[in-house]
Write an enzyme that holds these catalytic residues in place. Structure first.
Site, PDB file in Angstrom:
ATOM      1  N   THR A 197     -28.211  12.247 -20.129  1.00 50.09           N
ATOM      2  CA  THR A 197     -27.168  12.384 -19.126  1.00 50.09           C
ATOM      3  C   THR A 197     -27.673  13.329 -18.043  1.00 50.09           C
ATOM      4  O   THR A 197     -27.891  14.515 -18.291  1.00 50.09           O
ATOM      5  CB  THR A 197     -25.875  12.937 -19.749  1.00 50.09           C
ATOM      6  OG1 THR A 197     -25.438  12.054 -20.780  1.00 50.09           O
ATOM      7  CG2 THR A 197     -24.778  13.064 -18.698  1.00 50.09           C
ATOM      8  N   LYS A 221     -21.749   7.414 -16.571  1.00 45.49           N
ATOM      9  CA  LYS A 221     -21.802   8.256 -17.769  1.00 45.49           C
ATOM     10  C   LYS A 221     -21.122   9.602 -17.520  1.00 45.49           C
ATOM     11  O   LYS A 221     -20.467  10.142 -18.414  1.00 45.49           O
ATOM     12  CB  LYS A 221     -23.257   8.483 -18.193  1.00 45.49           C
ATOM     13  CG  LYS A 221     -23.420   9.403 -19.411  1.00 45.49           C
ATOM     14  CD  LYS A 221     -22.776   8.840 -20.683  1.00 45.49           C
ATOM     15  CE  LYS A 221     -22.829   9.814 -21.853  1.00 45.49           C
ATOM     16  NZ  LYS A 221     -24.186  10.079 -22.331  1.00 45.49           N
ATOM     17  N   LYS A 267     -23.615  21.610 -20.155  1.00 45.88           N
ATOM     18  CA  LYS A 267     -24.464  20.896 -19.191  1.00 45.88           C
ATOM     19  C   LYS A 267     -23.685  19.781 -18.480  1.00 45.88           C
ATOM     20  O   LYS A 267     -23.659  19.716 -17.241  1.00 45.88           O
ATOM     21  CB  LYS A 267     -25.675  20.293 -19.891  1.00 45.88           C
ATOM     22  CG  LYS A 267     -26.486  19.315 -19.026  1.00 45.88           C
ATOM     23  CD  LYS A 267     -27.620  18.693 -19.787  1.00 45.88           C
ATOM     24  CE  LYS A 267     -27.209  17.688 -20.842  1.00 45.88           C
ATOM     25  NZ  LYS A 267     -26.838  16.361 -20.257  1.00 45.88           N
TER      26      LYS A 267
END
Length: 301
Positions: free
Chosen positions: A100, A176, A244
């Site tokens: 990702t 995503k 993150k």
């Protein structure tokens, strides 16, 4: 089925990468694995896979490289670094990049890959370790149509659903990150709800049973709360993943001047959990952080 002329390299043999590599092995591909963990590589070798000490060694002669690392920095290192996998790939090979990352990072990786005469598919994955092991992932992918055609057999092996979302990298990454916004918020909400129930002195196992059959349920509540009930915070997906990913959401939203107050609150809950020393633990550890703040006793405390 056997694929004697198709070598696939899988870089990153964590819970997701190991499942991908195992699915490929079952389908007869020649699979080379690489990971920083000696234990992970030994485990893969025990199941019939070949192993390599560096991404460059793993990618030598490979037709397909699947990068299943955590973030853009790791993707950069394993693909383009001094011992990166792209240096020795088979001519015309294809990279499936599953981390990702931001759409900008995905577009940059695609351009650099194409400059080397290789194809790049922006291919973030969803489904968890169980679906990875079963070859039933969901892949949100974008890239050149020819690249998809070249790796159709690989995609069919590792995924139940492959969404081809566009002809250039970055589109898959954007899809995503929308998923991760929802996933992070749902995990944080599930942890808040189950500890709130504990604060009211409810039987939280019974709460899980009732809510799982009610309108307030979510996939994350149903999946993560058992970790809390069992007191098992071994990392299936770590807290640091969501510091993150929700950080990427925050960065993109700031650039768009788009408000994300719910995602921002969830991000701070993950940051607090990481600051409490649980960054590498299961993301359900947000419940432990709340319990520590409020003096609650959870199972396994």
């Amino acid at each position: 089925m056997t694929q004697p002329d198709r070598t696939v390299c899988v870089i990153g043999l964590g819970s997701m990468g190991m499942g991908i590599a195992a699915s490929l092995l079952r389908s007869g591909f020649d699979v080379v694995g690489c990971d920083v963990s000696a234990d992970a590589m030994a485990h893969f070798a025990q199941h019939g896979g070949r192993i390599a000490d560096t991404p460059a060694e793993a990618g030598r002669g490979a037709h397909v490289v699947i990068s299943v690392v955590v973030n853009a920095a790791q993707t950069e290192a394993v693909l383009f670094g001094d011992t990166g996998a792209l240096s020795g790939m088979a001519r015309g090979g294809t990279i499936l990049s599953c981390a990702t990352v931001s759409p900008d990072a995905a577009r940059s990786f695609e351009a650099r890959t194409q400059a080397l005469g290789l194809s790049y598919i922006d291919a973030p994955i969803s489904g968890g370790a169980t679906r990875a092991a079963a070859g039933e992932l969901t892949i949100m992918a974008s890239g050149a149509p020819q690249a998809f055609d070249d790796v159709r057999d690989v995609l069919d092996c590792i995924a139940a659903k492959v969404y081809e979302l566009g002809d250039t990298a970055g589109i898959g990454a954007a899809f995503k990150i929308v998923n991760q916004l929802l996933a992070g918020v749902h995990i944080a909400a599930a942890c808040e709800a189950i500890t709130f129930a504990k604060a009211m002195d409810l039987d939280i196992a019974r709460v899980y049973e009732v809510i799982s059959a009610s309108a307030g349920n979510s996939w994350m509540f149903e999946n993560r709360v058992p970790h809390i009930l069992e007191g098992d915070y071994s990392p299936r997906s770590a807290v640091d993943i969501f510091t993150k990913d929700l950080g990427i959401v925050s960065d993109i939203a700031r650039g768009l001047k788009f408000p994300t107050p719910v995602a921002s609150t969830a991000l701070q809950m993950f940051v607090m959990t990481a600051a409490a020393g649980m960054g590498r633990d299961d993301d359900a550890s947000v419940a432990r952080m709340i319990a520590q703040l409020t003096g609650l006793d959870l199972p396994g405390a």
